[in-house]
Scaffold this motif. Structure first.
Motif, mmCIF file in Angstrom:
data_model
loop_
_atom_site.group_PDB
_atom_site.id
_atom_site.type_symbol
_atom_site.label_atom_id
_atom_site.label_comp_id
_atom_site.label_asym_id
_atom_site.label_seq_id
_atom_site.Cartn_x
_atom_site.Cartn_y
_atom_site.Cartn_z
ATOM 1 N N UNK A 68 0.845 -1.189 0.000
ATOM 2 C CA UNK A 68 0.000 0.000 0.000
ATOM 3 C C UNK A 68 0.883 1.243 0.000
ATOM 4 N N UNK A 69 0.402 2.276 -0.652
ATOM 5 C CA UNK A 69 0.979 3.622 -0.530
ATOM 6 C C UNK A 69 -0.165 4.595 -0.727
ATOM 7 N N UNK A 70 -0.584 5.218 0.373
ATOM 8 C CA UNK A 70 -1.755 6.087 0.288
ATOM 9 C C UNK A 70 -2.997 5.276 -0.012
ATOM 10 N N UNK A 71 -3.721 5.669 -1.051
ATOM 11 C CA UNK A 71 -4.979 4.990 -1.383
ATOM 12 C C UNK A 71 -4.801 3.942 -2.479
ATOM 13 N N UNK A 72 -3.571 3.627 -2.844
ATOM 14 C CA UNK A 72 -3.340 2.663 -3.918
ATOM 15 C C UNK A 72 -2.375 1.574 -3.454
ATOM 16 N N UNK A 73 -2.326 0.507 -4.260
ATOM 17 C CA UNK A 73 -1.382 -0.574 -4.004
ATOM 18 C C UNK A 73 -0.460 -0.701 -5.212
ATOM 19 N N UNK A 74 0.830 -0.865 -4.946
ATOM 20 C CA UNK A 74 1.821 -0.915 -6.018
ATOM 21 C C UNK A 74 2.610 -2.222 -5.946
ATOM 22 N N UNK A 75 2.933 -2.768 -7.137
ATOM 23 C CA UNK A 75 3.761 -3.961 -7.185
ATOM 24 C C UNK A 75 5.162 -3.629 -6.693
ATOM 25 N N UNK A 93 17.693 -4.942 0.540
ATOM 26 C CA UNK A 93 17.090 -3.656 0.859
ATOM 27 C C UNK A 93 16.034 -3.826 1.951
ATOM 28 N N UNK A 94 15.911 -2.836 2.773
ATOM 29 C CA UNK A 94 14.924 -2.886 3.850
ATOM 30 C C UNK A 94 13.573 -2.434 3.331
ATOM 31 N N UNK A 95 12.535 -3.189 3.614
ATOM 32 C CA UNK A 95 11.194 -2.827 3.190
ATOM 33 C C UNK A 95 10.571 -1.860 4.192
ATOM 34 N N UNK A 96 9.851 -0.872 3.647
ATOM 35 C CA UNK A 96 9.123 0.041 4.516
ATOM 36 C C UNK A 96 8.129 -0.740 5.367
ATOM 37 N N UNK A 97 8.006 -0.374 6.630
ATOM 38 C CA UNK A 97 6.973 -0.976 7.452
ATOM 39 C C UNK A 97 5.600 -0.592 6.939
ATOM 40 N N UNK A 98 4.654 -1.531 7.003
ATOM 41 C CA UNK A 98 3.301 -1.250 6.532
ATOM 42 C C UNK A 98 2.550 -2.524 6.204
ATOM 43 N N UNK A 251 1.990 3.438 4.426
ATOM 44 C CA UNK A 251 2.001 2.168 3.703
ATOM 45 C C UNK A 251 0.901 1.233 4.212
ATOM 46 N N UNK A 252 -0.195 1.808 4.639
ATOM 47 C CA UNK A 252 -1.375 1.062 5.067
ATOM 48 C C UNK A 252 -2.604 1.689 4.415
ATOM 49 N N UNK A 253 -3.737 0.990 4.409
ATOM 50 C CA UNK A 253 -4.960 1.588 3.865
ATOM 51 C C UNK A 253 -5.643 2.538 4.843
ATOM 52 N N UNK A 254 -5.059 2.714 6.024
ATOM 53 C CA UNK A 254 -5.723 3.494 7.078
ATOM 54 C C UNK A 254 -5.552 4.995 6.879
ATOM 55 N N UNK A 255 -4.334 5.434 6.623
ATOM 56 C CA UNK A 255 -4.027 6.862 6.647
ATOM 57 C C UNK A 255 -4.815 7.658 5.619
ATOM 58 N N UNK A 256 -4.791 7.229 4.365
ATOM 59 C CA UNK A 256 -5.463 8.019 3.324
ATOM 60 C C UNK A 256 -6.959 8.138 3.572
ATOM 61 N N UNK A 286 6.802 15.842 10.803
ATOM 62 C CA UNK A 286 8.083 16.504 10.562
ATOM 63 C C UNK A 286 8.162 16.911 9.096
ATOM 64 N N UNK A 287 8.781 18.059 8.817
ATOM 65 C CA UNK A 287 8.879 18.552 7.443
ATOM 66 C C UNK A 287 9.600 17.580 6.517
ATOM 67 N N UNK A 288 10.405 16.700 7.084
ATOM 68 C CA UNK A 288 11.183 15.753 6.284
ATOM 69 C C UNK A 288 10.512 14.391 6.148
ATOM 70 N N UNK A 289 9.336 14.217 6.731
ATOM 71 C CA UNK A 289 8.695 12.902 6.744
ATOM 72 C C UNK A 289 7.972 12.613 5.436
ATOM 73 N N UNK A 290 7.737 11.339 5.181
ATOM 74 C CA UNK A 290 7.002 10.936 3.980
ATOM 75 C C UNK A 290 5.527 11.291 4.086
ATOM 76 N N UNK A 291 4.972 11.273 5.288
ATOM 77 C CA UNK A 291 3.567 11.648 5.458
ATOM 78 C C UNK A 291 3.377 13.136 5.162
ATOM 79 N N UNK A 292 4.327 13.953 5.591
ATOM 80 C CA UNK A 292 4.297 15.383 5.256
ATOM 81 C C UNK A 292 4.253 15.564 3.734
ATOM 82 N N UNK A 293 5.157 14.878 3.049
ATOM 83 C CA UNK A 293 5.189 14.948 1.587
ATOM 84 C C UNK A 293 3.854 14.515 0.987
ATOM 85 N N UNK A 294 3.292 13.430 1.512
ATOM 86 C CA UNK A 294 2.042 12.900 0.967
ATOM 87 C C UNK A 294 0.889 13.882 1.156
ATOM 88 N N UNK A 295 0.799 14.491 2.325
ATOM 89 C CA UNK A 295 -0.280 15.450 2.596
ATOM 90 C C UNK A 295 -0.190 16.630 1.643
#
Length: 508
Positions: A68-75, A93-98, A251-256, A286-295
């Motif tokens: 998941x990323x936001x409201x979509x799912x990506x391969x 590589x480390x996978x993002x938690x989600x 990386x969950x369906x909850x946030x979006x 935080x200004x550097x976070x991925x959630x900040x970027x997404x919003x």
């Protein structure tokens, strides 16, 4: 590097030991077995993710890892199914938690899992991927699938009770309703116990994040339910159970879902309110976070492309608060420049701004100025004689102009967008467009500096296509007596009605 050096040294010492020493066969066998075990362990020690699955009944196939990323799912990755339905996703590589999904080759069947650990081992079968799941190794997914099983059982009972409640009446209906109430209480009790048991796991944090605030029964001075106060409380506490600084929720369906509901349902759909909501939400991260970027991206993209009149002001607000402030760290220079260029144009065209003057020639080569129009309302329309939609809209506007010009007091300032305007003049004549018609032409543009210096026109008048963002035609703006923009993007048939309603509201 330390691991590789140490391991290489070990092999050298081992080789010397084999050459210069004599060992019993049994010892040698044990030693070789140890080496094999070490070699097999190297991949795991170096891997940042090691996800292994056994799916009984699945053979000669390909499966996909998706996230998941936001409201979509990506391969995310692909694996070939090995003998016995074994599937391995492994890498350095480390996978993002989600929340991720293992998707079958038919791209319809799948099961979900929580990724928050380096190693995950799970088993199931193709008959019921989720229902038959066994988690061998992963505390997160043991908790995740425990809740899935509970929710599934509760859902079946609730569905049966709902059917009985709907089909019954009187005491029988009350009995079934009481059972449903008990079921809901049991569910809430289970959730409390679940959080106490697994509260430190991300799987539990996701469940908690889905909660909505329980609203007190606020009452007004007359003892009636105070809905306004209840709404304000609900909105104020809506994000109490989710940590917006935790990027794993992206990386969950909850946030979006929560963001969308808050923006669209709990925020007044006017630009100023949406702008304030964006500032409130990004303040939680935080200004550097991925959630900040997404919003920032979510709100910007939604309202940049909005077809709702006036919502382009949200894009202008986002540009002013983020993109012009060097806070869009994820954009390269070219993409940032594109947004800033668009902002430079749109900031002058939002509702409430005073429109820039336009001074161009009419068909008889007389200079006409938008600011010279003395009328309560002015309709500015940009059009082309070669535009099919314009050919339909302008006659409708002309009819409205004839019928409502006197009663509503509006004038039309029609700007032709073609450089070569023989067709423009012909269309005006054939359709008897009696309002103010202006356009530029090759002669004006060839002598642009001369006309600007003489005060005949302005640079922005000659560059009206860029200044007014004319990317398609027709484009309509409605101005008040001070030439302030009060409406835009209206169809011709809507203009008179809008002016009438606006005038009534203004005179209340």
């Amino acid at each position: 590097m330390f691991f590789h050096t140490s391991f290489s040294s070990f092999l050298i010492v081992l080789n010397k030991a084999i050459i210069f020493a004599r060992f019993k066969n049994r010892f040698m066998k044990n030693l070789l077995a140890s080496i094999t075990l070490i070699l097999l362990s190297v991949n795991f020690l170096l891997a940042q993710h090691d996800f292994r699955f056994k799916i009984d009944g699945l053979n000669d196939s390909i499966v996909y890892l998706a996230n998941y990323y936001g409201d979509k799912m990506y391969y995310n990755d692909t694996a070939v199914v090995q003998n016995g339905g074994k599937v391995v996703f492994q890498g350095d590589e480390e996978k993002h938690g989600g929340v991720y999904a293992i998707i079958m080759e038919d791209k319809k069947s799948y099961f979900e899992l929580v990724v928050n650990e380096k190693e995950i081992v799970m088993e199931t079968n193709v008959e019921d991927l989720t229902g038959n799941m066994k988690v061998i190794k992963s505390e997160e997914n043991k908790a995740f699938y425990e809740y899935i099983a509970f929710a599934s059982d509760m859902g079946k009972i609730a569905q049966e009770l709902s059917v009985k409640i709907e089909a019954s009446s009187g005491d029988q209906k009350a009995k079934f309703q009481a059972e449903m109430d008990d079921l809901n209480r049991n569910g809430e009790q289970y959730k409390r116990e679940y959080m106490e048991k697994y509260g430190n796991l991300f799987a539990a944090k996701m469940l908690e994040a889905s909660r909505e605030p329980a609203v007190p029964e606020f009452k007004d001075e007359n003892g009636k339910m105070d809905d306004d106060r209840r709404f304000r409380y609900f909105k104020q506490h809506y994000f109490d159970y989710i940590d917006l600084s935790d990027d794993r929720f992206l990386y969950t369906p909850v946030l979006d879902k929560k963001l969308t509901y808050y923006i669209e349902k709990l925020t007044a759909q006017i630009p100023d309110s949406i702008c304030q909501t964006s500032l409130y939400l990004t303040d939680q991260t935080a200004d550097t976070s991925l959630i900040y970027k997404y919003i920032v991206q979510k709100i910007t993209n939604t309202y940049e492309e909005s077809q709702i009149m006036g919502m382009d002001a949200v894009f202008v607000c986002m540009a002013e608060n983020y993109y012009t402030q060097d806070k869009a760290w994820w954009l390269d220079t070219a993409k940032l420049d594109n947004i800033l260029d668009l902002y430079e144009v749109r900031q002058n065209l939002i509702i409430g701004e005073v429109a820039e003057n336009i001074v161009l020639m009419d068909p008889d080569s007389n200079w006409k100025s938008l600011y010279d129009i003395d009328a309560p309302y002015t309709v500015v329309v940009f059009w082309s004689p070669d535009c099919g939609h314009c050919k339909k809209e302008l006659p409708v506007l002309l009819k409205s102009y004839h019928e409502s010009k006197e009663t509503l007091g509006f004038e039309v300032f029609a700007v032709g967008t073609e450089f070569k305007n023989n067709n423009w003049k012909k269309f005006i004549s054939e359709n008897e467009l009696e309002w103010i018609n202006v356009s530029d032409n090759p002669e004006i543009n060839q002598n642009a500096m001369k006309y600007i210096v003489e005060g005949k026109t302005t640079l922005n008048s000659l560059n009206f296509r860029d200044f007014w963002d004319i990317y398609s035609t027709p484009q309509v703006y409605v101005l008040d007596d001070r030439k302030k923009i009060i409406a835009k993007k209206l169809a011709a048939e809507q203009i008179a009605d809008f002016i009438s309603r606006y005038d009534e509201k203004k005179n209340l």
